[in-house]
Design an enzyme around this catalytic site. Structure first.
Site, PDB file in Angstrom:
ATOM      1  N   GLY A  46       0.823  -1.205   0.000  1.00  0.00           N
ATOM      2  CA  GLY A  46       0.000   0.000   0.000  1.00  0.00           C
ATOM      3  C   GLY A  46       0.856   1.254   0.000  1.00  0.00           C
ATOM      4  O   GLY A  46       2.066   1.216   0.268  1.00  0.00           O
ATOM      5  N   CYS A  47       0.212   2.373  -0.300  1.00  0.00           N
ATOM      6  CA  CYS A  47       0.955   3.635  -0.384  1.00  0.00           C
ATOM      7  C   CYS A  47       1.449   4.091   0.988  1.00  0.00           C
ATOM      8  O   CYS A  47       2.642   4.389   1.153  1.00  0.00           O
ATOM      9  CB  CYS A  47       0.086   4.708  -1.038  1.00  0.00           C
ATOM     10  SG  CYS A  47      -1.572   4.893  -0.332  1.00  0.00           S
ATOM     11  N   TYR A  48       0.563   4.137   1.979  1.00  0.00           N
ATOM     12  CA  TYR A  48       1.007   4.511   3.321  1.00  0.00           C
ATOM     13  C   TYR A  48       2.071   3.542   3.864  1.00  0.00           C
ATOM     14  O   TYR A  48       3.091   3.978   4.409  1.00  0.00           O
ATOM     15  CB  TYR A  48      -0.176   4.547   4.284  1.00  0.00           C
ATOM     16  CG  TYR A  48      -1.027   5.780   4.241  1.00  0.00           C
ATOM     17  CD1 TYR A  48      -0.496   7.050   4.456  1.00  0.00           C
ATOM     18  CD2 TYR A  48      -2.399   5.691   4.012  1.00  0.00           C
ATOM     19  CE1 TYR A  48      -1.289   8.187   4.448  1.00  0.00           C
ATOM     20  CE2 TYR A  48      -3.207   6.815   3.998  1.00  0.00           C
ATOM     21  CZ  TYR A  48      -2.651   8.067   4.221  1.00  0.00           C
ATOM     22  OH  TYR A  48      -3.456   9.179   4.214  1.00  0.00           O
ATOM     23  N   THR A  90       4.258   1.810   2.252  1.00  0.00           N
ATOM     24  CA  THR A  90       5.538   1.991   1.572  1.00  0.00           C
ATOM     25  C   THR A  90       6.347   3.107   2.216  1.00  0.00           C
ATOM     26  O   THR A  90       7.515   2.927   2.578  1.00  0.00           O
ATOM     27  CB  THR A  90       5.316   2.280   0.080  1.00  0.00           C
ATOM     28  OG1 THR A  90       4.732   1.123  -0.541  1.00  0.00           O
ATOM     29  CG2 THR A  90       6.620   2.618  -0.616  1.00  0.00           C
ATOM     30  N   ALA A  91       5.740   4.275   2.356  1.00  0.00           N
ATOM     31  CA  ALA A  91       6.454   5.400   2.968  1.00  0.00           C
ATOM     32  C   ALA A  91       6.832   5.089   4.412  1.00  0.00           C
ATOM     33  O   ALA A  91       7.952   5.376   4.855  1.00  0.00           O
ATOM     34  CB  ALA A  91       5.589   6.658   2.905  1.00  0.00           C
TER      35      ALA A  91
END
Length: 350
Positions: A153-155, A157-158
């Site tokens: 997911g995007c969150y 990953t960061a």
């Protein structure tokens, strides 16, 4: 592939993630897009919904037919809503396709945990076990040769790229982790809702899904593996009035005395040779504009000697490194190509 380009199909081509896959894959020297697919718009040109693709993608959208996809492609990206891929991917695998799934259906290894957070029936257990979690900088060696890759997911990953080196090294207390995450509106997808209505989000900052965001178990699963113990986190998400970008600001208690220079050294060694993670110098902290439109993740640190805590700031473009770009990075790894092939675009600035 005998020197021929690998043929790829994109299921969910009319979403933001699918369109971003098209943008990058058009410039990939080893790939040919042979099918763009939409369950809701089959038979019409993609340019009807995305005029910017006029005379760039000229074929009409295909419907979702695994056998037809297999006739046209070697690899398929599934950029679908959660709950859809779990049913579709088994058919795609049976048709002989390599699958890179962007939906989230195969990220959580425990089916019961998946169902409690996503509110869908979990995919079959053998596929959950087979799927390789494709956080490229961490699990890249496992991705090589994989037939089913679950794009993070995007969150996560960061957040995970910002936390894993310190957790692995035992430099922070995993029980103390607090994550304050903010995303641009594109993370909600192209569908309209009151939450993302212009008049509601413009000049506004919103907290949403307090203590119930579906990325929480994904983050905890990976951090637990890194720590060698069960990890739970406080994770709060915010919607910001910008199109792209994620900033994860993470707070944790240090387990010993270390400086920002120590952390910079640790992280640079951990991510050595990985082209898309950039570690800032001491006193320099990243901003979302500095990774806009690119596959980079930029990370910076601030150590507070007074409190014994560290703040870690990690930024990505949610549609690129948080979705399409990382999916292509995983394709490169799975095929044995250079990791940055087709992804060598600088951030768009200003």
């Amino acid at each position: 592939m005998s020197g021929e380009k690998v043929k790829v199909a994109i299921v969910g081509s009319t979403g933001y993630g699918g369109v971003e896959l098209i943008r990058f894959l058009l410039g990939h020297p080893l790939v040919e897009i042979t099918s763009v697919i939409s369950s809701s718009s089959s038979g019409v040109p993609i340019s009807e919904g995305f005029p910017h693709l006029t005379e760039i993608i000229v074929q009409n959208l295909d419907g979702v037919d695994p056998e037809l996809i297999a006739e046209k492609a070697d690899v398929v990206f599934t950029a679908t809503p959660s709950g859809v891929s779990g049913k579709l991917v088994p058919e795609l695998l049976n048709a002989g396709l390599k699958v890179i799934d962007l939906s989230g259906d195969f990220r959580i290894k425990d089916g019961q945990i998946y169902e409690s957070w996503y509110k869908h029936e979990a995919p079959q257990a053998d596929l959950l076990a087979q799927a390789v979690y494709g956080l490229a900088e961490i699990t890249g060696e496992q991705v090589r040769g994989a037939e089913l890759i679950s794009n993070p997911g995007c969150y996560p990953t960061a957040t995970l790229l910002g936390l894993i080196p310190a957790v692995e090294a035992g430099w922070i207390d995993p029980a103390s982790i607090i994550i304050d995450a903010k995303s641009g509106v594109s993370g909600a997808g192209r569908g309209t809702s009151l939450m993302t209505h212009y008049a509601e989000i413009n000049e506004n900052l919103k907290v949403y899904k307090m203590n119930r965001h579906q990325h929480i178990p994904e983050i905890e699963q990976v951090l637990s593996e890194a720590a060698g113990e069960n990890v739970t986190v406080t994770f709060t998400t915010h919607l910001t009035p910008m199109t792209r970008g994620i900033m994860s600001t993470m707070y944790a208690t240090l387990k010993g005395i270390c400086t920002e220079a120590d952390l910079i050294g640790l992280y640079r060694k951990r991510y050595e040779g990985r082209p898309f993670v950039r570690i800032r110098e001491a006193g320099s902290w990243p901003a979302t504009k500095e990774v806009f439109g690119s596959n980079y993740c930029d990370i910076g640190f601030a150590v507070d000697e007074r409190t014994g805590r560290v703040t870690i700031i990690s930024v990505i473009d949610n549609i690129v490194k948080g979705a399409a770009g990382q999916a292509i990075q995983n394709l490169n790894l799975a095929m044995g190509w250079e990791e940055d092939c087709g992804l060598k675009l600088s951030p768009v600035y200003p």
